[in-house]
Scaffold this active site. Structure first.
Site, PDB file in Angstrom:
ATOM      1  NE  ARG A  52      -4.360   0.186   2.362  1.00 56.20           N
ATOM      2  CZ  ARG A  52      -5.326  -0.728   2.497  1.00 56.20           C
ATOM      3  NH1 ARG A  52      -5.083  -1.999   2.386  1.00 56.20           N
ATOM      4  NH2 ARG A  52      -6.538  -0.329   2.729  1.00 56.20           N
ATOM      5  NE  ARG A  66     -16.474  -2.212   3.320  1.00 55.49           N
ATOM      6  CZ  ARG A  66     -15.182  -2.139   2.982  1.00 55.49           C
ATOM      7  NH1 ARG A  66     -14.712  -2.898   2.002  1.00 55.49           N
ATOM      8  NH2 ARG A  66     -14.372  -1.295   3.595  1.00 55.49           N
ATOM      9  NE  ARG A 108     -13.690  -2.467   7.213  1.00 57.84           N
ATOM     10  CZ  ARG A 108     -12.812  -2.554   6.218  1.00 57.84           C
ATOM     11  NH1 ARG A 108     -12.902  -3.547   5.345  1.00 57.84           N
ATOM     12  NH2 ARG A 108     -11.861  -1.675   6.080  1.00 57.84           N
ATOM     13  NE  ARG A 163     -10.770   2.849   5.066  1.00 59.91           N
ATOM     14  CZ  ARG A 163     -11.835   2.103   4.777  1.00 59.91           C
ATOM     15  NH1 ARG A 163     -13.036   2.498   5.152  1.00 59.91           N
ATOM     16  NH2 ARG A 163     -11.688   0.981   4.145  1.00 59.91           N
TER      17      ARG A 163
HETATM   18  P1  ADP Z   1     -10.276  -1.699   2.300  1.00 57.85           P
HETATM   19  O1  ADP Z   1     -10.415  -3.111   1.809  1.00 57.85           O
HETATM   20  O2  ADP Z   1     -11.580  -1.087   2.611  1.00 57.85           O
HETATM   21  O3  ADP Z   1      -9.390  -0.883   1.433  1.00 57.85           O
HETATM   22  P2  ADP Z   1      -8.606  -2.877   4.293  1.00 57.85           P
HETATM   23  O4  ADP Z   1      -9.524  -3.840   4.962  1.00 57.85           O
HETATM   24  O5  ADP Z   1      -7.687  -3.391   3.253  1.00 57.85           O
HETATM   25  O6  ADP Z   1      -9.505  -1.721   3.704  1.00 57.85           O
HETATM   26  O7  ADP Z   1      -7.732  -2.116   5.364  1.00 57.85           O
HETATM   27  C1  ADP Z   1      -8.254  -1.589   6.563  1.00 57.85           C
HETATM   28  C2  ADP Z   1      -7.176  -0.811   7.300  1.00 57.85           C
HETATM   29  O8  ADP Z   1      -6.094  -1.682   7.662  1.00 57.85           O
HETATM   30  C3  ADP Z   1      -6.527   0.307   6.506  1.00 57.85           C
HETATM   31  O9  ADP Z   1      -7.267   1.514   6.545  1.00 57.85           O
HETATM   32  C4  ADP Z   1      -5.175   0.444   7.239  1.00 57.85           C
HETATM   33  O10 ADP Z   1      -5.305   1.134   8.466  1.00 57.85           O
HETATM   34  C5  ADP Z   1      -4.837  -1.001   7.570  1.00 57.85           C
HETATM   35  N1  ADP Z   1      -4.003  -1.645   6.521  1.00 57.85           N
HETATM   36  C6  ADP Z   1      -4.379  -2.662   5.696  1.00 57.85           C
HETATM   37  N2  ADP Z   1      -3.375  -3.018   4.880  1.00 57.85           N
HETATM   38  C7  ADP Z   1      -2.334  -2.203   5.175  1.00 57.85           C
HETATM   39  C8  ADP Z   1      -1.002  -2.060   4.669  1.00 57.85           C
HETATM   40  N3  ADP Z   1      -0.528  -2.823   3.672  1.00 57.85           N
HETATM   41  N4  ADP Z   1      -0.215  -1.099   5.220  1.00 57.85           N
HETATM   42  C9  ADP Z   1      -0.657  -0.319   6.204  1.00 57.85           C
HETATM   43  N5  ADP Z   1      -1.884  -0.392   6.727  1.00 57.85           N
HETATM   44  C10 ADP Z   1      -2.737  -1.325   6.227  1.00 57.85           C
HETATM   45  P1  ADP Z   2     -12.674  -3.378  -1.123  1.00 59.82           P
HETATM   46  O1  ADP Z   2     -12.249  -4.763  -0.681  1.00 59.82           O
HETATM   47  O2  ADP Z   2     -11.958  -2.922  -2.354  1.00 59.82           O
HETATM   48  O3  ADP Z   2     -12.628  -2.374  -0.011  1.00 59.82           O
HETATM   49  P2  ADP Z   2     -15.396  -4.512  -1.225  1.00 59.82           P
HETATM   50  O4  ADP Z   2     -15.267  -5.734  -2.065  1.00 59.82           O
HETATM   51  O5  ADP Z   2     -15.516  -4.694   0.243  1.00 59.82           O
HETATM   52  O6  ADP Z   2     -14.202  -3.456  -1.585  1.00 59.82           O
HETATM   53  O7  ADP Z   2     -16.654  -3.678  -1.784  1.00 59.82           O
HETATM   54  C1  ADP Z   2     -17.082  -2.443  -1.181  1.00 59.82           C
HETATM   55  C2  ADP Z   2     -18.620  -2.353  -1.205  1.00 59.82           C
HETATM   56  O8  ADP Z   2     -19.073  -2.189  -2.555  1.00 59.82           O
HETATM   57  C3  ADP Z   2     -19.311  -3.612  -0.677  1.00 59.82           C
HETATM   58  O9  ADP Z   2     -20.449  -3.213   0.031  1.00 59.82           O
HETATM   59  C4  ADP Z   2     -19.666  -4.412  -1.946  1.00 59.82           C
HETATM   60  O10 ADP Z   2     -20.857  -5.181  -1.753  1.00 59.82           O
HETATM   61  C5  ADP Z   2     -19.899  -3.285  -2.962  1.00 59.82           C
HETATM   62  N1  ADP Z   2     -19.449  -3.654  -4.332  1.00 59.82           N
HETATM   63  C6  ADP Z   2     -18.349  -4.373  -4.685  1.00 59.82           C
HETATM   64  N2  ADP Z   2     -18.222  -4.464  -6.025  1.00 59.82           N
HETATM   65  C7  ADP Z   2     -19.248  -3.743  -6.553  1.00 59.82           C
HETATM   66  C8  ADP Z   2     -19.658  -3.435  -7.907  1.00 59.82           C
HETATM   67  N3  ADP Z   2     -18.946  -3.859  -8.971  1.00 59.82           N
HETATM   68  N4  ADP Z   2     -20.755  -2.653  -8.061  1.00 59.82           N
HETATM   69  C9  ADP Z   2     -21.457  -2.191  -6.981  1.00 59.82           C
HETATM   70  N5  ADP Z   2     -21.125  -2.462  -5.692  1.00 59.82           N
HETATM   71  C10 ADP Z   2     -20.035  -3.219  -5.470  1.00 59.82           C
END
Ligand code: ADP
Ligand code: ADP
Length: 224
Positions: free
Chosen positions: A91, A130, A163, A174
């Site tokens: 990241r 979500r 979350r 974020r």
């Molecule tokens: P999303 O899928 O919504 O992008 P994640 O679940 O991947 O969010 O991450 C949630 C949080 O965990 C991030 O906002 C950050 O605080 C932390 N995090 C996840 N991956 C990393 C990484 N590679 N380096 C630093 N922080 C991380």
């Molecule tokens: P990330 O892991 O990148 O943070 P998620 O897979 O958790 O993203 O998806 C974020 C939100 O958007 C979830 O509530 C999911 O159900 C929704 N979502 C994911 N893909 C799509 C899409 N192609 N179109 C509309 N909504 C989506």
């Protein structure tokens, strides 16, 4: 057969977790999601979780020196030795460099970096709707992908939660962190010639078709 070492890249809410569920099944890959690993550590109160919690709650990244060792170790472990799908790492540029150095030492290489592209407005819509099952990790959206019964997981009936970091103010933070610290990886991997871009605004099934076809092509090219 060659290793399938894949990275999912994209802003929070792009649909990485949603696609990961399908791709790991298609290609039988272990799924390494740093967010899930960190949330589990926070829930268990391990030293990693204690270090990570305040950063995560604030929508900031956990410091590189806290996360790099944990993830590199996970990639080197048994089930990921023949391939993996990495979500949420790297990241930052230092994380990408640490991964590159490690792989160079091991004689391994990345197959592709899959970038799922969506606009900031769409990110806000998606993250605010979500809902996740704390038990199964299955991801839903109250409007775009609702569960069969409101508030409960289709898989096992467990309760769906929002979350802590999916609240409006943290979402904005974020997104800013993504643009500042993670987006430079698009250029980083593009220069290495392994970046593949997908339009994440399409419906989930369509995004999945495109990604699956791309990976299948990469596999074919590798065998020829
Ligand atoms: P999303 O899928 O919504 O992008 P994640 O679940 O991947 O969010 O991450 C949630 C949080 O965990 C991030 O906002 C950050 O605080 C932390 N995090 C996840 N991956 C990393 C990484 N590679 N380096 C630093 N922080 C991380
Ligand atoms: P990330 O892991 O990148 O943070 P998620 O897979 O958790 O993203 O998806 C974020 C939100 O958007 C979830 O509530 C999911 O159900 C929704 N979502 C994911 N893909 C799509 C899409 N192609 N179109 C509309 N909504 C989506």
């Amino acid at each position: 057969m060659a290793e399938l070492n894949l990275i999912l890249l994209g802003p929070p809410g792009a649909g990485k977790g949603t696609q990961a569920e399908r791709i790991t099944e298609d290609f039988n890959l272990p799924y390494i999601a740093t967010g899930n690993i960190l949330r589990a550590a926070v829930a268990e109160g391990t030293p990693l979780g204690v270090k990570a919690k305040t950063f995560m709650d604030a929508g900031a990244l956990v410091p590189d020196d806290v996360i790099i060792g944990v993830i590199l170790e996970r990639i080197a472990s048994g089930d990921a030795r023949d391939g993996f799908l990495l979500d949420g790492f790297p990241r930052t540029v230092p994380q990408a460099e640490a991964l590159a150095t490690e792989f160079e030492g091991l004689g391994r290489s990345l197959t592709a970096v899959l970038l799922i592209d969506v606009s900031d407005d769409e990110v806000v819509r998606r993250l605010s709707g979500r809902r996740v099952s704390a038990k199964t990790g299955r991801v839903y959206h109250i409007e775009f992908d609702p569960p069969k019964n409101e508030g409960v997981c289709d898989v096992d009936g467990s309760r769906l939660i929002q979350r802590d970091d999916d609240k409006p103010e943290t979402i904005k933070k974020r997104l800013a962190v993504y643009h500042e610290q993670t987006e430079p990886l698009v250029a980083f991997y593009s220069e290495l010639g392994i970046l593949r871009r997908f339009d994440g605004a399409r419906p989930p099934a369509e995004v999945h078709d495109h990604i699956r076809a791309q990976i299948a092509t990469l596999r074919l090219e590798d065998r020829i």
